[in-house]
Design a protein around this motif. Sequence first.
Motif, PDB file in Angstrom:
ATOM      1  N   LEU A   1      35.480 -29.395 -38.483  1.00  0.00           N
ATOM      2  CA  LEU A   1      35.521 -29.320 -40.030  1.00  0.00           C
ATOM      3  C   LEU A   1      35.440 -30.907 -40.507  1.00  0.00           C
ATOM      4  O   LEU A   1      34.999 -31.021 -41.721  1.00  0.00           O
ATOM      5  CB  LEU A   1      36.884 -28.570 -40.634  1.00  0.00           C
ATOM      6  N   ARG A   2      36.197 -31.614 -39.755  1.00  0.00           N
ATOM      7  CA  ARG A   2      36.450 -33.098 -40.130  1.00  0.00           C
ATOM      8  C   ARG A   2      34.978 -33.636 -40.032  1.00  0.00           C
ATOM      9  O   ARG A   2      34.468 -34.370 -41.116  1.00  0.00           O
ATOM     10  CB  ARG A   2      37.273 -33.770 -39.112  1.00  0.00           C
ATOM     11  N   GLY A   3      34.161 -33.268 -38.905  1.00  0.00           N
ATOM     12  CA  GLY A   3      32.638 -33.792 -38.841  1.00  0.00           C
ATOM     13  C   GLY A   3      32.006 -33.236 -40.035  1.00  0.00           C
ATOM     14  O   GLY A   3      31.124 -33.919 -40.682  1.00  0.00           O
ATOM     15  N   ILE A   4      32.098 -31.884 -40.484  1.00  0.00           N
ATOM     16  CA  ILE A   4      31.202 -31.424 -41.500  1.00  0.00           C
ATOM     17  C   ILE A   4      31.757 -32.148 -42.959  1.00  0.00           C
ATOM     18  O   ILE A   4      30.923 -32.597 -43.696  1.00  0.00           O
ATOM     19  CB  ILE A   4      31.734 -29.827 -41.718  1.00  0.00           C
ATOM     20  N   ALA A   5      33.048 -32.334 -43.006  1.00  0.00           N
ATOM     21  CA  ALA A   5      33.314 -32.934 -44.196  1.00  0.00           C
ATOM     22  C   ALA A   5      33.064 -34.356 -44.489  1.00  0.00           C
ATOM     23  O   ALA A   5      32.550 -34.655 -45.534  1.00  0.00           O
ATOM     24  CB  ALA A   5      34.870 -32.931 -44.419  1.00  0.00           C
ATOM     25  N   PHE A   6      32.977 -35.139 -43.152  1.00  0.00           N
ATOM     26  CA  PHE A   6      32.231 -36.294 -43.221  1.00  0.00           C
ATOM     27  C   PHE A   6      31.079 -36.517 -43.852  1.00  0.00           C
ATOM     28  O   PHE A   6      30.607 -37.524 -44.427  1.00  0.00           O
ATOM     29  CB  PHE A   6      32.570 -37.186 -41.843  1.00  0.00           C
ATOM     30  N   ALA A   7      30.311 -35.386 -43.469  1.00  0.00           N
ATOM     31  CA  ALA A   7      28.753 -35.551 -43.960  1.00  0.00           C
ATOM     32  C   ALA A   7      28.649 -34.914 -45.313  1.00  0.00           C
ATOM     33  O   ALA A   7      27.326 -35.328 -45.674  1.00  0.00           O
ATOM     34  CB  ALA A   7      28.049 -34.838 -42.921  1.00  0.00           C
ATOM     35  N   LEU A   8      29.421 -34.463 -45.608  1.00  0.00           N
ATOM     36  CA  LEU A   8      29.111 -33.817 -47.118  1.00  0.00           C
ATOM     37  C   LEU A   8      29.409 -34.984 -48.192  1.00  0.00           C
ATOM     38  O   LEU A   8      30.668 -35.098 -48.693  1.00  0.00           O
ATOM     39  CB  LEU A   8      29.807 -32.518 -47.206  1.00  0.00           C
ATOM     40  N   ASN A   9      28.568 -35.616 -48.707  1.00  0.00           N
ATOM     41  CA  ASN A   9      28.731 -36.551 -49.522  1.00  0.00           C
ATOM     42  C   ASN A   9      28.286 -36.536 -51.214  1.00  0.00           C
ATOM     43  O   ASN A   9      28.213 -37.413 -51.882  1.00  0.00           O
ATOM     44  CB  ASN A   9      28.184 -38.195 -49.079  1.00  0.00           C
ATOM     45  N   THR A  10      27.860 -35.183 -51.399  1.00  0.00           N
ATOM     46  CA  THR A  10      27.760 -34.899 -52.732  1.00  0.00           C
ATOM     47  C   THR A  10      28.636 -33.692 -53.489  1.00  0.00           C
ATOM     48  O   THR A  10      29.271 -33.274 -52.481  1.00  0.00           O
ATOM     49  CB  THR A  10      26.035 -34.403 -52.922  1.00  0.00           C
ATOM     50  N   LYS A  11      28.866 -33.878 -54.713  1.00  0.00           N
ATOM     51  CA  LYS A  11      29.984 -33.095 -55.146  1.00  0.00           C
ATOM     52  C   LYS A  11      29.535 -31.649 -55.073  1.00  0.00           C
ATOM     53  O   LYS A  11      30.253 -30.722 -54.537  1.00  0.00           O
ATOM     54  CB  LYS A  11      29.809 -33.382 -57.037  1.00  0.00           C
ATOM     55  N   THR A  12      28.169 -31.297 -55.121  1.00  0.00           N
ATOM     56  CA  THR A  12      27.805 -29.882 -54.923  1.00  0.00           C
ATOM     57  C   THR A  12      28.035 -29.379 -53.537  1.00  0.00           C
ATOM     58  O   THR A  12      28.844 -28.304 -53.294  1.00  0.00           O
ATOM     59  CB  THR A  12      26.148 -29.627 -55.040  1.00  0.00           C
ATOM     60  N   SER A  13      27.715 -30.214 -52.496  1.00  0.00           N
ATOM     61  CA  SER A  13      27.805 -29.815 -50.974  1.00  0.00           C
ATOM     62  C   SER A  13      29.338 -29.760 -50.839  1.00  0.00           C
ATOM     63  O   SER A  13      30.021 -28.804 -50.142  1.00  0.00           O
ATOM     64  CB  SER A  13      27.131 -30.443 -50.195  1.00  0.00           C
ATOM     65  N   TYR A  14      30.192 -30.606 -51.208  1.00  0.00           N
ATOM     66  CA  TYR A  14      31.699 -30.753 -50.889  1.00  0.00           C
ATOM     67  C   TYR A  14      32.271 -29.273 -51.551  1.00  0.00           C
ATOM     68  O   TYR A  14      33.303 -28.854 -51.019  1.00  0.00           O
ATOM     69  CB  TYR A  14      32.084 -32.080 -51.369  1.00  0.00           C
ATOM     70  N   THR A  15      31.985 -28.963 -52.880  1.00  0.00           N
ATOM     71  CA  THR A  15      32.521 -28.137 -53.425  1.00  0.00           C
ATOM     72  C   THR A  15      32.131 -26.725 -52.666  1.00  0.00           C
ATOM     73  O   THR A  15      33.062 -25.684 -52.664  1.00  0.00           O
ATOM     74  CB  THR A  15      31.962 -27.780 -55.041  1.00  0.00           C
TER      75      THR A  15
END
Length: 1031
Positions: free
Chosen positions: A667-681
Amino acid sequence: MALHFQSLAELEVLCTHLYIGTDLTQRIEAEKALLELIDSPECLSKCQLLLERGTTSYAQLLAATCLSKLVSCVSPLPVEQRMDIRNYILNYVASQPKLAPFVIQALIQVIAKITKLGWFEVQKEQFVFREIIADVKKFLQGTVEHCVIGVIILSELTQEMNLVDYSRPSAKHRKIATSFRDTSLKDILVLACSLLKEVLAKPLNLQDQCQQNLVMQVLKLVLNCLNFDFIGSSADESADDLCTVQIPTTWRTIFLEPETLDLFFNLYHSLPPLLSQLALSCLVQFASTRRSLFNSPERAKYLGNLIKGVKRILENPQGLSDPGNYHEFCRFLARLKTNYQLGELVTVKEYPEVIRLIANFTITSLQHWEFAPNSVHYLLTLWQRMVASVPFVKSTEPHLLDTYAPEITKAFITSRLESVAIVVRDHLDDPLDDTATVFQQLEQLCTVSRCEYEKTCALLVQLFDQNAQNYQKLLHPSSGVTVDISIQEGRLAWLVYLVGTVVGGRLTYTSTDEHDAMDGELSCRVFQLISLMDTGLPRCSNEKIELAILWFLDQFRKTYVGDQLQRTSKKLVKIDAVKFMLKNHTSEHFPFLGISDSYSLSDFRCRTTFYTALTRLLTVDLGEDEDEFENFMLPLTVAFETVLQIFNNNFKQEDVKRMLIGLARDLRGIAFALNTKTSYTMLFDWMYPTYLPILQNAVERWYGEPACTTPILKLMAELMQNRSQRLNFDVSSPNGILLFREASKMVCTYSNQILSLGSLSKDQIYPMKLKGISICYSALKSALCGNYVSFGVFKLYGDNHFDNVLQAFVKMLLSVSHSDLLQYRKLSQSYYPLLECLTQDHMSFIINLEPPVLMYVLTSISEGLTTLDTVVSSSCCTSLDYIVTYLFKHIAKEGKKPLRCGDATQAGQRLLRFMQQNPDVLQQMMSVLMNTIVFEDCRNQWSVSRPLLGLILLNEKYFSELRASLINSQPLPRQEVLAQCFRNLMEGVEQNLSIKNRDRFTQNLSVFRRDVAEALRSDGNTEPCSLDMMG
């Protein structure tokens, strides 16, 4: 047994058990008895008994140990008693100069401690403990043994003065060390040099052990003087290649005399290896002397003398066959380029001959790859920095690096290839297995290799083709001899590493289109080798070649793919293999994603990198497609549901733990790669509220196992990062507050649990406790500075999550010593930026802290101001500025609105009272900042200037004392110049902290620093007085 019944015989039995006993129980009992002895009123008499009547050296050592602990107690002995102990020991070692060396050393350490701790103590208007240097001179007039003892006393005293005792206030240490530097250290160095001159003036009897010992101790004394922390920077010894020795200005006369350098070069040539090594160590420090000690002509002359010494050593290289001498000489060469510019080196008369000799020495060193491999680092550092400086040389003198750099590169390449056969056939340790050293050397070589790149490229093409053809022939079943294949694979591994290195060097050196074409030639050969090995899998798989290929691909990506990343990714996601990976990232297809015991927990780290890469590929065409995201997360959903089910039943603890560690890393790897509001949400909605409580439960359950808590805390810290404004949720969304509440719960849980562990050993404290605390601080800092939570809402609606996490911050902080705060870099780099956020936006929290806590925080700022880490020192300056500004504004408002009384006014009054009760806190910080500006190589001058103005306006009287202290310490001709510097500093500066006024002060400070340095650089016999006046 009661101590007063202990006879001499019983005490000697105690010594035997303590120092040479093999029975652990007896040794523990002896240690307890030692502690009891120190606390006993009979301690001094027992120590005297052991010294005078003890029959073994261990009895005398026990006495010295007890005395050392006794004089170091927080509650000091009376002055008269300490003077008696000092005089007794001086007389004792004078009467028995042939004691065991470790006993003499231990007794002299007691004298050094007494002297340091009593440095400022006065009786009858005299500093009674400073007479030690006069006492030592009596020893120097005696026999050789007495001379040795006298020199050891000075050496131990210098070391003790330089040693930071973290159990005592750092301000007190700096005051003592600075006074010792100003009053005694130069005299000690001059005395040591005069002793060495005497040694050289008469024939040396190197067979005489006493004579050898004397020379060794004098050289160690000189080295201790030159290693002294002159400006309180506490330099990190591991940062060896960055070290500059901040020699005080009034030592210039010693350094300008050519005889000083000649003395140590002559000693090197005259002494046996054990001693000549120390002479070279001293020369390393001489070569590292700060540039600003000299003006330009003086610097050129000093450099010329150093270069003459290098030439003489290389023309008579017999001494360099000793590994110790060789290592120190390599350090010496590296320091020359660290401290001097290539433009200065080429103007030295002997430069052409010396650079030829250094090149030959380097080539010979590289060819003998098995001899002192750790020293090669310094030689490569020298050449790397020389070549990197070529574009900036303005001198018309030839630098000759285009002649010698290709030869260095060739020697490195050929020597490494030739080493492979010897390593394989003689079963030696393979240098390729030490990847840290290999990578370090290759990163240094990459700059050197691009100088006259055509020659290096032609050599690599020839060697690669030759070795690849040989390897291909050996792969045929009929011709493959195992040893020959291993040799060929080792050579190819080196060649692939080297190709990656020279390709990566494009970023460090000016390149042309022709150079890019050469990179293409080399890269094609590596890609062909990859194809060759793929066709032979699994039979011709070789781990060393594969690691080398990964190095090459990484260098190639950095050099030629980095700016094409988005376009490359769009092509990648259309490949069938990538599509398969995005839909099938399970342990069935990728075994390292499972929980098998065949993978260690440390191997799980690669899962973060794997999921970062995979998620970046996912986001190329993701857009707002929630269904595609849910499908991608399906394997993790299944894993979390499994954990949830196991948690609700009787579970197999180890399996579920490994599963959670893996999930946290994924999950940390996934979270690190999500750099837009839409994808992070999308990720947040997937995790909350179902899965975050599981992680919370894991922290509560396995708080004592960092292998489990660290990945989960790092995941939470990553989730709190508002990178690219990805956490700026819609105005109707409560997600920001919900996320902070979850983080608060986790930090508070971890804080409560980790503090229940109690005291931990030195080797356990970082992994078990401090690492987790540093991650919590990092997460909290991200939340406070992220601008996605309105913290006022919590108090308004009676929600205590914000207050709870701040209290957890305080509890964790108070469980950490000041020394640990600065010793562990990751901890200091998370704590100080967090403190900066708190002082900027949550000052009400800071000023409402209990006085001991507030004192702890302010002390941590004071100690952080002197650190070499600019991240830490800049954060300290900013935090201090916010506190000083708040206090200044409160005082300015006081009296203007007497009828208005609110929480803010009361809080301001509380802070003001605290500062009035502890005036030395801000005064000490002012003196530290002024010391930084006047005496140090200040790398963050702007940051230092901001709090300094507020401190001056709040403490004008103390500032006047500091000013007078510096001015009065100088000769009369300089006093008026310095007085004018201080007048110019405050010229046009008003009594306020407006931005315009601060900027004016910052500009004045820059001019002030330059003018004061110029004034202090002029010749004079008076040492600049430290501005540290604190007791």
